[in-house]
Design an enzyme around this catalytic site. Sequence first.
Site, PDB file in Angstrom:
ATOM      1  N   LYS A 150      50.592  30.107 -12.503  1.00 23.98           N
ATOM      2  CA  LYS A 150      52.020  29.851 -12.739  1.00 23.98           C
ATOM      3  C   LYS A 150      52.416  28.530 -12.066  1.00 23.98           C
ATOM      4  O   LYS A 150      51.914  27.496 -12.436  1.00 23.98           O
ATOM      5  CB  LYS A 150      52.840  31.054 -12.249  1.00 23.98           C
ATOM      6  CG  LYS A 150      52.263  32.410 -12.709  1.00 23.98           C
ATOM      7  CD  LYS A 150      52.315  32.615 -14.215  1.00 23.98           C
ATOM      8  CE  LYS A 150      51.414  33.719 -14.748  1.00 23.98           C
ATOM      9  NZ  LYS A 150      51.596  35.049 -14.197  1.00 23.98           N
ATOM     10  N   TYR A 181      54.202  43.681 -11.832  1.00 21.67           N
ATOM     11  CA  TYR A 181      53.529  43.000 -12.941  1.00 21.67           C
ATOM     12  C   TYR A 181      52.724  44.015 -13.766  1.00 21.67           C
ATOM     13  O   TYR A 181      51.966  44.808 -13.182  1.00 21.67           O
ATOM     14  CB  TYR A 181      52.615  41.913 -12.376  1.00 21.67           C
ATOM     15  CG  TYR A 181      51.858  41.137 -13.416  1.00 21.67           C
ATOM     16  CD1 TYR A 181      52.504  40.270 -14.292  1.00 21.67           C
ATOM     17  CD2 TYR A 181      50.483  41.282 -13.536  1.00 21.67           C
ATOM     18  CE1 TYR A 181      51.795  39.574 -15.246  1.00 21.67           C
ATOM     19  CE2 TYR A 181      49.764  40.588 -14.493  1.00 21.67           C
ATOM     20  CZ  TYR A 181      50.438  39.728 -15.356  1.00 21.67           C
ATOM     21  OH  TYR A 181      49.734  39.048 -16.298  1.00 21.67           O
ATOM     22  N   ASP A 240      53.099  40.100  -3.894  1.00 23.57           N
ATOM     23  CA  ASP A 240      52.852  39.108  -4.944  1.00 23.57           C
ATOM     24  C   ASP A 240      54.001  38.100  -4.846  1.00 23.57           C
ATOM     25  O   ASP A 240      55.159  38.428  -5.126  1.00 23.57           O
ATOM     26  CB  ASP A 240      52.835  39.822  -6.299  1.00 23.57           C
ATOM     27  CG  ASP A 240      52.520  38.897  -7.464  1.00 23.57           C
ATOM     28  OD1 ASP A 240      52.856  37.695  -7.379  1.00 23.57           O
ATOM     29  OD2 ASP A 240      51.965  39.384  -8.463  1.00 23.57           O
ATOM     30  N   ARG A 266      29.328  30.925  -5.803  1.00 21.60           N
ATOM     31  CA  ARG A 266      30.010  32.229  -5.921  1.00 21.60           C
ATOM     32  C   ARG A 266      30.635  32.615  -4.590  1.00 21.60           C
ATOM     33  O   ARG A 266      31.586  33.386  -4.519  1.00 21.60           O
ATOM     34  CB  ARG A 266      29.037  33.323  -6.394  1.00 21.60           C
ATOM     35  CG  ARG A 266      29.626  34.736  -6.316  1.00 21.60           C
ATOM     36  CD  ARG A 266      28.972  35.714  -7.288  1.00 21.60           C
ATOM     37  NE  ARG A 266      27.522  35.751  -7.155  1.00 21.60           N
ATOM     38  CZ  ARG A 266      26.851  36.418  -6.206  1.00 21.60           C
ATOM     39  NH1 ARG A 266      27.498  37.112  -5.286  1.00 21.60           N
ATOM     40  NH2 ARG A 266      25.539  36.394  -6.164  1.00 21.60           N
TER      41      ARG A 266
HETATM   42  C1  PLP Z   1      50.745  36.304 -14.286  1.00 21.93           C
HETATM   43  C2  PLP Z   1      50.993  37.194 -13.160  1.00 21.93           C
HETATM   44  C3  PLP Z   1      49.946  37.836 -12.498  1.00 21.93           C
HETATM   45  C4  PLP Z   1      48.523  37.778 -12.980  1.00 21.93           C
HETATM   46  O1  PLP Z   1      47.977  36.538 -12.828  1.00 21.93           O
HETATM   47  P1  PLP Z   1      46.798  35.954 -13.760  1.00 21.93           P
HETATM   48  O2  PLP Z   1      46.577  34.612 -13.191  1.00 21.93           O
HETATM   49  O3  PLP Z   1      47.330  35.964 -15.167  1.00 21.93           O
HETATM   50  O4  PLP Z   1      45.638  36.885 -13.620  1.00 21.93           O
HETATM   51  C5  PLP Z   1      50.240  38.564 -11.362  1.00 21.93           C
HETATM   52  N1  PLP Z   1      51.497  38.692 -10.924  1.00 21.93           N
HETATM   53  C6  PLP Z   1      52.538  38.118 -11.550  1.00 21.93           C
HETATM   54  C7  PLP Z   1      53.895  38.300 -10.996  1.00 21.93           C
HETATM   55  C8  PLP Z   1      52.318  37.366 -12.694  1.00 21.93           C
HETATM   56  O5  PLP Z   1      53.351  36.826 -13.338  1.00 21.93           O
END
Ligand code: PLP
Length: 388
Positions: free
Chosen positions: A206, A110, A181, A57
């Site tokens: 992604k 997001y 992000d 963890r």
């Molecule tokens: C998908 C996404 C997230 C969240 O990520 P997860 O891995 O689904 O928790 C955050 N920011 C953006 C821009 C995203 O496309």
Amino acid sequence: MPNAKPFKKQTLLAHDQRHENGAVSTPIYQSSLFTFSDYDSMIARFRGESDQPLYSRVDNPTVKVLQDKVAELEGGEACLAFSSGMAAISNAILSVATPGAKVVCINHVYPDTYRFLRGFCLRFGIETEFVDGDDPEAIRAALPGASLLYLESPSSWVMSEQNLIQLATLAREAGVTTIIDNSWASPLFQQPLACGIDIVVHSASKYISGHSDVVAGLVIANKQHIAHISRHISPFLGGKLSAQEASLLMRGLRTLPLRMKQHHASALALAKKLHEHPLVTDVYHPGLQPPSWSTLTGYSGLFSFAVAESVDIPQLCNALQLFHMGVSWGGFESLVMPAISVINQDSEFNSAVDFGVSPRLIRISVGLEDTEDLWADLQQALTAATHA
Ligand SMILES: *Cc1c(COP(=O)(O)O)cnc(C)c1O
């Protein structure tokens, strides 16, 4: 012999350190805990005098290899890996914003980040002001008294780019920490830390995974800040990445430069063709008219376009054969999402409604299929869905 020059990113990603028995792939330490060879080394670990792994963890050797690689890739000092992008985002935000804090956030963020700030954080007395990311003056005006400026560039759905260098300077002058992000661009096409941003977060689900089989997240920052999250936030929220998934992310990283090259070329070509198409009224792709201050050095495969009233959107989605309907993006497979699905989403806080995303908007994630096949598919579907 030390390197004369640091390696280029493609070399860094293709070239792993060698492991036990000459293994080229990092072993998966499928172990929840790690034992000590003697009493003194156990005591030293608890005193913080050694970094021997203790418990998965908190630290796992497979995850550590991934974290070190990603930190180098983003040009940062340290990285922490999480079990989802949202775990990375919530840990990062809570590491800066404490009860009573003010957050400034761009509006087309997001959707679950929006809900986290509007709902969850507000319950802890953390208040967020949402501002137009295109409007540096509005951001400057919102910054006094804030602890955190949260960016996502390009933004969700409308793909608008923020001026990172300018906003990082404004935030620094106001004593405000910045988070971005960077999932859309990946560390290959945008290096926010070099622009003066403090903390980078990724949904590694992604492009970094790239194979649509992992949900994961990453936070990259300086050593002190990562140590702060590791000590005071992440052990209690408990959303650490597993060794199995860290291994899958390292597999994804090996081909990231090759994949991003293809996503860049295909999506830009399709965006230009759609821009010329008589049934398309607008294309939202940051590469079509990049601002002079753009910090993107390439474009990924996710963009959106608006279709004319004569195009029936449900028919368009059903007529597409290579673009499947689904959330997420960044994988090998092409996907389509009409904005109407999130506009109609059953949720308390809806950024697509609050900030006006057009119901005529269609988002596509351009995968690794042949570009001409993808274009033929878009053309036939637009024709099939159009009525005089
Ligand atoms: C998908 C996404 C997230 C969240 O990520 P997860 O891995 O689904 O928790 C955050 N920011 C953006 C821009 C995203 O496309």
